[in-house]
Scaffold this motif. Structure first.
Motif, PDB file in Angstrom:
ATOM      1  N   LEU A   1      16.121  46.468  55.651  1.00  0.00           N
ATOM      2  CA  LEU A   1      17.308  46.445  54.800  1.00  0.00           C
ATOM      3  C   LEU A   1      16.964  46.586  53.320  1.00  0.00           C
ATOM      4  O   LEU A   1      15.923  46.113  52.864  1.00  0.00           O
ATOM      5  N   HIS A   2      17.878  47.196  52.571  1.00  0.00           N
ATOM      6  CA  HIS A   2      17.703  47.348  51.127  1.00  0.00           C
ATOM      7  C   HIS A   2      17.620  45.988  50.442  1.00  0.00           C
ATOM      8  O   HIS A   2      16.905  45.833  49.441  1.00  0.00           O
ATOM      9  N   SER A   3      18.305  45.011  50.979  1.00  0.00           N
ATOM     10  CA  SER A   3      18.318  43.680  50.371  1.00  0.00           C
ATOM     11  C   SER A   3      16.950  43.011  50.388  1.00  0.00           C
ATOM     12  O   SER A   3      16.736  42.019  49.681  1.00  0.00           O
ATOM     13  N   ALA A   4      16.020  43.552  51.172  1.00  0.00           N
ATOM     14  CA  ALA A   4      14.673  42.991  51.223  1.00  0.00           C
ATOM     15  C   ALA A   4      13.849  43.353  49.994  1.00  0.00           C
ATOM     16  O   ALA A   4      12.886  42.650  49.663  1.00  0.00           O
ATOM     17  N   VAL A   5      14.191  44.441  49.312  1.00  0.00           N
ATOM     18  CA  VAL A   5      13.335  44.965  48.253  1.00  0.00           C
ATOM     19  C   VAL A   5      13.043  43.928  47.160  1.00  0.00           C
ATOM     20  O   VAL A   5      11.874  43.692  46.825  1.00  0.00           O
ATOM     21  N   PRO A   6      14.055  43.277  46.558  1.00  0.00           N
ATOM     22  CA  PRO A   6      13.721  42.318  45.496  1.00  0.00           C
ATOM     23  C   PRO A   6      12.904  41.140  45.998  1.00  0.00           C
ATOM     24  O   PRO A   6      12.064  40.606  45.259  1.00  0.00           O
ATOM     25  N   ALA A   7      13.110  40.723  47.245  1.00  0.00           N
ATOM     26  CA  ALA A   7      12.349  39.587  47.778  1.00  0.00           C
ATOM     27  C   ALA A   7      10.895  39.968  48.033  1.00  0.00           C
ATOM     28  O   ALA A   7       9.987  39.161  47.810  1.00  0.00           O
ATOM     29  N   VAL A   8      10.654  41.192  48.500  1.00  0.00           N
ATOM     30  CA  VAL A   8       9.268  41.658  48.665  1.00  0.00           C
ATOM     31  C   VAL A   8       8.549  41.640  47.324  1.00  0.00           C
ATOM     32  O   VAL A   8       7.424  41.137  47.196  1.00  0.00           O
ATOM     33  N   VAL A   9       9.210  42.183  46.297  1.00  0.00           N
ATOM     34  CA  VAL A   9       8.587  42.237  44.972  1.00  0.00           C
ATOM     35  C   VAL A   9       8.397  40.834  44.408  1.00  0.00           C
ATOM     36  O   VAL A   9       7.387  40.542  43.756  1.00  0.00           O
TER      37      VAL A   9
END
Length: 348
Positions: free
Chosen positions: A107-115
């Motif tokens: 999901l796109h919503s994962a991107v900020p959490a990965v970073v």
């Protein structure tokens, strides 16, 4: 902008790069199909064209890469890897990521959490923050401009470059495939780590194979073929009412268990305290993806209290399927753990 449709005011979104400038008072043709059905356009009607004037012709420029091909709003961009690009010679024979960690998310919503996880690990180690590229696939929203998350992360310095691939467009760099997008992230943007995920929105049918997240497995294959280090982040939830998404989502189990054909590091968060039952469920489900029953490697990462605090400090509001960090912390801790592991690969 706000427009009237059948005497009702709705929010409408116009991309000036596609339809030209739209000023207050303009008359426009709208596409409201997804809005009427309550689907994933964020509650927007979409401006197709102005009906009171003709949009100016686009400024001629280099590039012959056509995206959103053979639709009325197809757009022509300069591909980072095409012959007119200054980077063509660099990418013409490139086929090796040199072990660059590639974090794959559904999901796109994962991107900020990965970073956030990546930056958290760097801070704990007293190390410089790695250069991060977001490789946008075409499973969700096609224009990178639609993502307020991407824009905010770029403005905050959390993302260094966005590479739009496939039919998606509007990134800092345009690439034909995820493969060439990863190579551009490495050799043009100088990224230390790449995060691959679709744009906002997610298409699913409740069937085993009919969901856009299948592409996560294909991204693992691309990273592996190019001699990167694929890092498979898990889509996890402790709050989803649908059993198929509770614990580890069937999206991750299918994409990594059956679509991904090269080994990846499957990152499992060690969840404790109030999340311990969820952690047990996630570990049991993830075990089906790793040796000896599967082809992948199991990597367990601690999720300390200060990691949740780091997630709370992201420059964008964390939200997945309408749930924020407090409502579904396991979801964000799981993908942040993948970011931590990506940093550990750099350090190793």
């Amino acid at each position: 902008m706000v427009v009237s449709v059948a005497n009702e005011q709705v929010k409408a979104l116009a991309y000036p790069q596609l339809v030209g400038p739209v000023e207050p008072g303009a008359q426009v043709l709208l596409n409201v199909s997804a809005l009427v059905r309550g689907l994933g356009t964020g509650g927007y009607a979409l401006v197709v064209a102005r009906t009171d004037t003709v949009a100016p012709d686009p400024v001629p420029g280099p590039g012959h890469l056509v995206k959103a091909r053979y639709t009325p709003l197809q757009t022509m961009v300069l591909g980072v890897d095409e012959q007119e690009s200054a980077h063509h010679d660099v990418l013409a024979e490139a086929d090796d990521l040199g072990g660059m960690p590639v974090v794959v998310a559904d999901l796109h919503s994962a991107v900020p959490a990965v970073v956030a996880g990546l930056r958290y690990a760097a801070e704990r180690a007293g190390a410089p923050v790695p250069t991060v590229a977001y490789v946008l696939t075409d499973g969700g929203a096609l224009p990178a401009w639609f993502s307020r998350t991407t824009s905010a992360l770029r403005e905050a310095g959390w993302l260094d470059v966005c590479v739009s691939t496939g039919q998606s467009f509007g990134g800092d760099l345009e690439a034909v495939t995820v493969h060439s997008g990863l190579l551009a992230a490495r050799y043009v943007a100088g990224a230390d780590v790449a995060v691959v995920a679709q744009g906002p929105g997610n298409l699913g049918t409740g069937t085993r194979w009919g969901f856009s997240g299948v592409a996560a497995g294909e991204a693992v294959n691309a990273a592996g073929v190019l001699h990167g280090r694929p890092v498979a982040s898990l889509r996890v939830s402790g709050a989803d009412a649908r059993d198929r998404h509770l614990g580890v989502s069937h999206h991750s189990l299918t994409a990594y268990g059956q679509v991904a054909l090269v080994p990846a590091d499957v990152v499992v968060p060690r969840l404790t305290g109030a999340l311990s039952d969820l952690g047990t469920r996630v570990a049991t489900q993830a075990a089906t993806l790793v040796a000896p029953t599967g082809r992948h490697r199991l990597v367990t990462i601690d999720t300390r209290d200060d990691l949740r605090a780091a997630l709370a400090s992201t420059p964008v509001r964390l939200s997945t399927m309408g749930r924020n960090l407090d409502a579904d912390p396991g979801s964000f801790l799981a993908v942040a753990a993948a970011g931590i592991h990506a940093f550990d690969l750099l350090d190793g």
